[in-house]
Design a protein around this motif. Structure first.
Motif, short mmCIF file in Angstrom:
data_model
loop_
_atom_site.label_atom_id
_atom_site.label_comp_id
_atom_site.label_asym_id
_atom_site.label_seq_id
_atom_site.Cartn_x
_atom_site.Cartn_y
_atom_site.Cartn_z
N TRP A 63 20.30 41.74 -15.34
CA TRP A 63 20.02 40.45 -14.72
C TRP A 63 21.29 39.86 -14.11
O TRP A 63 21.28 39.36 -12.98
N THR A 65 23.95 41.45 -13.16
CA THR A 65 24.32 42.26 -12.01
C THR A 65 23.51 41.87 -10.78
O THR A 65 24.06 41.75 -9.67
N ALA A 66 22.21 41.65 -10.96
CA ALA A 66 21.35 41.26 -9.84
C ALA A 66 21.84 39.97 -9.20
O ALA A 66 21.81 39.82 -7.97
N LEU A 75 16.73 35.65 -9.68
CA LEU A 75 15.66 36.57 -10.05
C LEU A 75 14.31 35.87 -9.91
O LEU A 75 14.15 34.72 -10.33
N THR A 79 10.20 40.54 -11.52
CA THR A 79 11.14 40.41 -12.64
C THR A 79 10.91 39.11 -13.39
O THR A 79 10.91 39.08 -14.63
N THR A 93 12.45 47.84 -10.98
CA THR A 93 13.24 47.30 -9.88
C THR A 93 13.52 45.84 -10.17
O THR A 93 12.61 45.09 -10.50
N LEU A 94 14.78 45.44 -10.07
CA LEU A 94 15.16 44.05 -10.29
C LEU A 94 14.89 43.29 -8.99
O LEU A 94 15.48 43.60 -7.95
N SER A 96 14.68 39.87 -6.65
CA SER A 96 15.29 38.56 -6.46
C SER A 96 14.90 38.02 -5.09
O SER A 96 14.40 38.76 -4.23
N GLU A 104 18.16 45.94 -0.15
CA GLU A 104 17.83 46.73 -1.34
C GLU A 104 18.98 47.69 -1.63
O GLU A 104 19.51 48.32 -0.71
N PHE A 112 17.95 47.32 -7.02
CA PHE A 112 18.01 45.86 -6.91
C PHE A 112 17.47 45.48 -5.53
O PHE A 112 18.02 45.89 -4.51
N TYR A 114 16.19 42.42 -2.85
CA TYR A 114 16.34 41.01 -2.50
C TYR A 114 15.46 40.72 -1.29
O TYR A 114 15.57 41.40 -0.27
#
Length: 207
Positions: A63, A65-66, A75, A79, A93-94, A96, A104, A112, A114
């Motif tokens: 989390w 790191t994301a 986030l 997630t 996949t995290l 956000s 990505e 991760f 986004y």
């Protein structure tokens, strides 16, 4: 400047960026990063971000790191659904949202993702501290739902939302309807309101 000095300064947060190193140690030589990776002290994640290999890879670190490798971001989406108990399974996949462009990253720690959100819609998150001094920005339950519905315009009917298999008991027990309505006002998006109504129609209290 040696590794012990860097470790003492940054190891508690689990990650460090080359930018942080240059700020903390003006004489920092980036060749040390290559050396410390070779010695197994650091693991490169992405975009000049490195993990201290002594730091366990757990949910709290993922989390954090994301939030860190692509800023600003919090986030949300799947997630956040998992965190709030809306979906039973963990997510690999995290996910956000960010006012920056959609992005990505596939990293040694996982993927991760986004998704772009308008800057005026960048709100509705809380600050968690699952691992002491590592603050994590996580969407409120209400904002996670709105973010998801906003970014998935293909969801239109109650049947569409039923297919997501969101936990109706969690929605009924945890959803703050006043906050949801306030957030909807800030979105000012009629079609989004219709999607939310379709979702809420699945709940007994809104039948």
């Amino acid at each position: 400047m040696n590794y012990l000095a860097v470790r003492s300064r940054f190891a508690a947060q689990g990650l460090v960026s080359s930018h942080e190193l240059r700020q903390a140690f003006p004489d920092f030589d980036k060749r040390r990063l290559v050396e410390w990776q070779a010695r197994g002290y650091l693991q490169r994640i992405v975009n000049r971000w490195y993990r201290f290999t002594e730091t366990p890879v757990d949910e709290a670190l993922l989390w954090f790191t994301a939030n860190r490798i692509y800023q600003p971001a919090y986030l949300s989406l799947e997630t956040a659904f998992s965190y709030h108990g809306l979906i039973p399974e963990g997510v690999y996949t995290l996910t956000s949202v960010s006012p920056r462009k959609t992005q990505e990253y596939h990293t040694p720690l996982g993927t991760f993702r986004y998704q772009h959100l308008l800057p005026r819609l960048y709100f509705g998150y809380e600050v968690l501290r699952p691992a002491g001094n590592r603050p994590v920005l996580m969407a409120d339950l209400e904002k996670a739902l709105l973010d998801y519905c906003y970014l998935h315009p293909e969801l239109r009917t109650a049947a569409d939302f039923a297919a997501l298999r969101l936990n109706p008991d969690v929605l009924r027990d945890k959803l703050n309807f006043a906050r949801l309505a306030d957030y909807q006002t800030l979105f000012a998006h009629q079609r989004l309101n219709q999607r939310i109504q379709a979702l809420l129609s699945l709940l007994p209290v809104h039948a």
